[in-house]
Structure formats: structure tokens, C-alpha cells
Design a protein around this motif. Sequence first.
Motif, PDB file in Angstrom:
ATOM      1  N   SER A 170      -4.031  25.818  -3.858  1.00 45.56           N
ATOM      2  CA  SER A 170      -3.140  26.510  -2.924  1.00 45.56           C
ATOM      3  C   SER A 170      -1.749  25.899  -2.900  1.00 45.56           C
ATOM      4  CB  SER A 170      -3.744  26.502  -1.514  1.00 45.56           C
ATOM      5  OG  SER A 170      -3.712  25.188  -0.954  1.00 45.56           O
ATOM      6  N   LYS A 171      -1.635  24.618  -3.312  1.00 47.33           N
ATOM      7  CA  LYS A 171      -0.341  23.937  -3.363  1.00 47.33           C
ATOM      8  C   LYS A 171       0.304  24.033  -4.745  1.00 47.33           C
ATOM      9  CE  LYS A 171      -0.100  19.972  -1.242  1.00 47.33           C
ATOM     10  NZ  LYS A 171      -0.377  18.575  -0.822  1.00 47.33           N
ATOM     11  N   GLY A 172      -0.360  24.756  -5.645  1.00 47.78           N
ATOM     12  CA  GLY A 172       0.182  24.889  -6.993  1.00 47.78           C
ATOM     13  C   GLY A 172      -0.079  23.696  -7.883  1.00 47.78           C
ATOM     14  N   GLU A 173      -0.967  22.795  -7.461  1.00 42.85           N
ATOM     15  CA  GLU A 173      -1.297  21.594  -8.233  1.00 42.85           C
ATOM     16  C   GLU A 173      -2.486  21.906  -9.148  1.00 42.85           C
ATOM     17  OE1 GLU A 173       0.401  18.950  -8.296  1.00 42.85           O
ATOM     18  OE2 GLU A 173       1.392  18.600  -6.382  1.00 42.85           O
ATOM     19  N   HIS A 174      -2.227  22.716 -10.175  1.00 44.38           N
ATOM     20  CA  HIS A 174      -3.314  23.241 -10.993  1.00 44.38           C
ATOM     21  C   HIS A 174      -4.004  22.153 -11.815  1.00 44.38           C
ATOM     22  CE1 HIS A 174      -1.834  27.061  -9.679  1.00 44.38           C
ATOM     23  NE2 HIS A 174      -0.677  26.916 -10.316  1.00 44.38           N
ATOM     24  N   GLU A 175      -3.241  21.210 -12.356  1.00 46.88           N
ATOM     25  CA  GLU A 175      -3.850  20.139 -13.166  1.00 46.88           C
ATOM     26  C   GLU A 175      -4.717  19.229 -12.296  1.00 46.88           C
ATOM     27  OE1 GLU A 175      -3.970  19.522 -16.551  1.00 46.88           O
ATOM     28  OE2 GLU A 175      -3.333  21.603 -16.439  1.00 46.88           O
ATOM     29  N   LYS A 176      -4.271  18.973 -11.083  1.00 43.90           N
ATOM     30  CA  LYS A 176      -5.058  18.142 -10.181  1.00 43.90           C
ATOM     31  C   LYS A 176      -6.326  18.868  -9.738  1.00 43.90           C
ATOM     32  CE  LYS A 176      -0.994  15.628  -8.544  1.00 43.90           C
ATOM     33  NZ  LYS A 176      -0.127  15.295  -7.388  1.00 43.90           N
TER      34      LYS A 176
ATOM     35  N   HIS B 238       0.835  -1.198   0.000  1.00 46.27           N
ATOM     36  CA  HIS B 238       0.000   0.000   0.000  1.00 46.27           C
ATOM     37  C   HIS B 238       0.866   1.243   0.000  1.00 46.27           C
ATOM     38  CE1 HIS B 238      -3.690   2.220   0.511  1.00 46.27           C
ATOM     39  NE2 HIS B 238      -3.194   2.876   1.526  1.00 46.27           N
ATOM     40  N   PRO B 239       0.744   2.093  -1.039  1.00 45.94           N
ATOM     41  CA  PRO B 239       1.576   3.307  -1.070  1.00 45.94           C
ATOM     42  C   PRO B 239       1.143   4.309  -0.016  1.00 45.94           C
ATOM     43  CG  PRO B 239      -0.051   3.362  -2.833  1.00 45.94           C
ATOM     44  CD  PRO B 239      -0.168   2.011  -2.181  1.00 45.94           C
ATOM     45  N   ALA B 240       2.038   5.193   0.344  1.00 49.69           N
ATOM     46  CA  ALA B 240       1.684   6.248   1.296  1.00 49.69           C
ATOM     47  C   ALA B 240       0.545   7.083   0.732  1.00 49.69           C
ATOM     48  CB  ALA B 240       2.901   7.127   1.569  1.00 49.69           C
ATOM     49  N   ASP B 241      -0.437   7.385   1.574  1.00 52.90           N
ATOM     50  CA  ASP B 241      -1.604   8.145   1.119  1.00 52.90           C
ATOM     51  C   ASP B 241      -1.241   9.627   1.082  1.00 52.90           C
ATOM     52  OD1 ASP B 241      -4.097   8.762   0.261  1.00 52.90           O
ATOM     53  OD2 ASP B 241      -5.089   8.470   2.191  1.00 52.90           O
ATOM     54  N   ASN B 242      -0.482   9.980   0.081  1.00 54.63           N
ATOM     55  CA  ASN B 242       0.025  11.338  -0.057  1.00 54.63           C
ATOM     56  C   ASN B 242      -0.463  11.906  -1.373  1.00 54.63           C
ATOM     57  OD1 ASN B 242       1.589  13.652  -0.502  1.00 54.63           O
ATOM     58  ND2 ASN B 242       3.284  12.835   0.723  1.00 54.63           N
ATOM     59  N   MET B 243      -1.224  13.004  -1.314  1.00 55.82           N
ATOM     60  CA  MET B 243      -1.805  13.563  -2.531  1.00 55.82           C
ATOM     61  C   MET B 243      -0.748  14.003  -3.523  1.00 55.82           C
ATOM     62  SD  MET B 243      -5.232  15.662  -1.454  1.00 55.82           S
ATOM     63  CE  MET B 243      -4.378  16.926  -0.518  1.00 55.82           C
ATOM     64  N   ASP B 244       0.451  14.291  -3.044  1.00 53.49           N
ATOM     65  CA  ASP B 244       1.506  14.766  -3.935  1.00 53.49           C
ATOM     66  C   ASP B 244       1.883  13.717  -4.978  1.00 53.49           C
ATOM     67  OD1 ASP B 244       1.542  17.083  -2.473  1.00 53.49           O
ATOM     68  OD2 ASP B 244       3.257  16.509  -1.233  1.00 53.49           O
ATOM     69  N   HIS B 245       1.680  12.435  -4.660  1.00 55.08           N
ATOM     70  CA  HIS B 245       2.088  11.361  -5.562  1.00 55.08           C
ATOM     71  C   HIS B 245       0.917  10.807  -6.375  1.00 55.08           C
ATOM     72  CE1 HIS B 245       5.274  11.370  -2.409  1.00 55.08           C
ATOM     73  NE2 HIS B 245       6.050  11.206  -3.457  1.00 55.08           N
ATOM     74  N   ARG B 246      -0.254  11.383  -6.230  1.00 53.53           N
ATOM     75  CA  ARG B 246      -1.418  10.909  -6.979  1.00 53.53           C
ATOM     76  C   ARG B 246      -1.525  11.641  -8.319  1.00 53.53           C
ATOM     77  NH1 ARG B 246      -3.744   6.259  -4.787  1.00 53.53           N
ATOM     78  NH2 ARG B 246      -3.944   6.449  -2.523  1.00 53.53           N
ATOM     79  N   PRO B 247      -1.850  10.920  -9.398  1.00 53.47           N
ATOM     80  CA  PRO B 247      -2.008  11.567 -10.702  1.00 53.47           C
ATOM     81  C   PRO B 247      -3.338  12.311 -10.788  1.00 53.47           C
ATOM     82  CG  PRO B 247      -2.497   9.234 -10.876  1.00 53.47           C
ATOM     83  CD  PRO B 247      -2.008   9.451  -9.474  1.00 53.47           C
ATOM     84  N   PRO B 248      -3.483  13.222 -11.770  1.00 53.15           N
ATOM     85  CA  PRO B 248      -4.735  13.982 -11.890  1.00 53.15           C
ATOM     86  C   PRO B 248      -5.980  13.105 -12.021  1.00 53.15           C
ATOM     87  CG  PRO B 248      -3.032  15.050 -13.166  1.00 53.15           C
ATOM     88  CD  PRO B 248      -2.440  13.751 -12.671  1.00 53.15           C
ATOM     89  N   TYR B 249      -5.886  11.988 -12.759  1.00 52.90           N
ATOM     90  CA  TYR B 249      -7.095  11.181 -12.943  1.00 52.90           C
ATOM     91  C   TYR B 249      -7.637  10.643 -11.622  1.00 52.90           C
ATOM     92  CZ  TYR B 249      -4.331   6.826 -12.596  1.00 52.90           C
ATOM     93  OH  TYR B 249      -3.524   5.804 -12.156  1.00 52.90           O
TER      94      TYR B 249
END
Length: 346
Positions: free
Chosen positions: A293-299, A240-251
Amino acid sequence: MNPLPMLSDKTRTQAAACSVLVSVLNWNSAEVTLECLSSLMRIRIEPSVSVRLVVIDNGSDEADYHRLADGLDQGRVMLLRQKVNVGFAGGHNVATRIALEDGIDFIWLVNSDAVVDADCLSRLVALMQVRPDCGATSPVIVSLGNDAEIDFCGARHDWGRLECERATSIAEARRWEAETPEAMWLAGTVVLYRVAALKQVGMLDERLFAYYEDDEIGARLAHGGWRSLMTFDAMARHLHPADNMDHRPPYYFYLMTRNAILFWLRHTPSTQRRLLHLKLLDRSMYLANILESKGEHEKARACMLGLSDGMLGKSGRPRLERRVPRIIALLRRIMMVQHARHIAAR
């Protein structure tokens, strides 16, 4: 309902004759899938239980597919290839249709990044056989490499809070099963379904493509009078990968946002539906604003597309190469005013 007792060894060795179809999906992860299959080849099961194993290649690239095909024993494993990725639900439904057509008793969905204990399946089947009202059961799932870290041990839907709660301990999960059996659902990681229950309530919802299928079928099973129960003395391990939004793709943000809306709008009881659309709108916009706010515009854009499609009842494969509707983009900016202080306090 009392918490389930641990099943004795005597009970396990008296399994009635039945059949199980095991379904594993592969999508560009042949090496991991082969590790999963290796653990499945080592399961111990009573002679009265017949087991068939099918691997669905879910539109992998040519190299990965051939690595998978070369690495498994096709004399013991059926390998079926889909030309395109049809999602978690669509992939496993290929196997579920086989189970329905061939009169199989149980279908076991096993994630390709999971490994199972040798007696895991026998314990799941044993619980099913002593609980004819059980439509789905799961082993306790721990993190691969750390048996002390529980990945899943039971879950329930909190309709008032619109939360898919996961138990943090086996004791809590046992209490939930006793107090709110009709609200329980099981993660789709290593779950055994009774095929008779699927005949009644239907297969996994392919419109969702990926994410929330386990929540959704859990709600349908409960509505149909079936119980979703943990087999607390069975174990599987999950990478199970770490539940970190930074590593999740836009989809991921598109599907989680859209499917959450589709799920809660479809299944929330009438007594809990007050301001439901507004609550779901606010929740989705809050996530989009966190991402912005985190600059994750595509997400954030994917999240807003998921919000728009969910509210319109659209489903299927994610399509992210679109513009966000102007009204949704404007609402996000307006709602950032109220969300900003909460985001800053995170």
C-alpha cells in the motif's frame, strides 16, 4: 522470585577468579567499531577477572577491513577475518567456539555501534557470580547521546499473543522478572552469556543468519532452566536508528518475517499452538500488504519470500533474487480485501 537487589561496591570488589571473552563484529563500519573498542579498552575490572578481546571482521570490503586493522592495537585485540558475511550468529559463534575450546567462563557479545561504561563488565560479572542460575545478563541500554531514552531494559515472550515484549521502564522489567522469570529474554546488543549454559543449550542458531537469534537462544536458555536477568545498575549506550520501515532494506523484511515464523513454530508451547500457522500467515501477509500500500514493492516481495521460506522451514542467508510462489502472491491479494480497512485506519 524477588526483584534483584542493587549490587554493592563491596560485592563487586570480591569477584571470584574467572575469565571473559569479549566478541565484537565488524561489517563495513570500521570507524564505529573503533569507537566501541575505545570504550572497551577503558573498562575497569578486578585483577581476578581476566579479559580477552576478539574482533570478528564479517566479510567487510578490503578498505574497511584495513581501516579496522590499522586502527586497533593487535597486541591487545585478536582480529579474525571471515571471507564472507556469516551473519550475526555465525560471526559471534566464531568467538563462542574459542570460549568453549579455551574453557572461558563468560562470553560478552558487544554490538559494534555500542559503547559501554567503564564498570559495565564488572557489574555484569558480579551478578553472574551471585546468581549461578543466570545464563545471560544485560546492562540497561540507553540511546547514544540521550541517557534518558531507554533502548532496552528487559523483555519477555508473550506466547499467547505471539509478541516479543520489551519493557518500557526498569520498574516494569523488575516486575516481569518477578512474575514471569521463565519468559524473559535479552537483546543481543551487549549481552553476557555463561559459557556453561551455552554448553548445555547450544550456541546462537546460525540458520537464522540475522534477527531473532537473541529471542531464540533466550527461549532455549529458559527451557534449560537458566534465567535471563538484567543487571539494572550497569549501563551501555547504543547508536540505535529510528525504527522506521522506510529506511529498512528488503533483506530486513525477509529475515524478520522468516525468522519470526521459524521462532514461533519452534518454541510456542503446545497450549498456545491453536491456529498458530494461520495467525503467522495473517501477520506476515498484513505486513506485506502494508508495504504494498506504500508502494514498497521490493520490500513486500521480500516479506512474501520470507513467509514462504518460513512456512517451509528454510533458513540460511537471504536470497531475494527469486519469484514469489504464485499461491503466496495470490493469497496476498485476496487478504488485502480484509486488511485494507485496517491499513487505512493506521
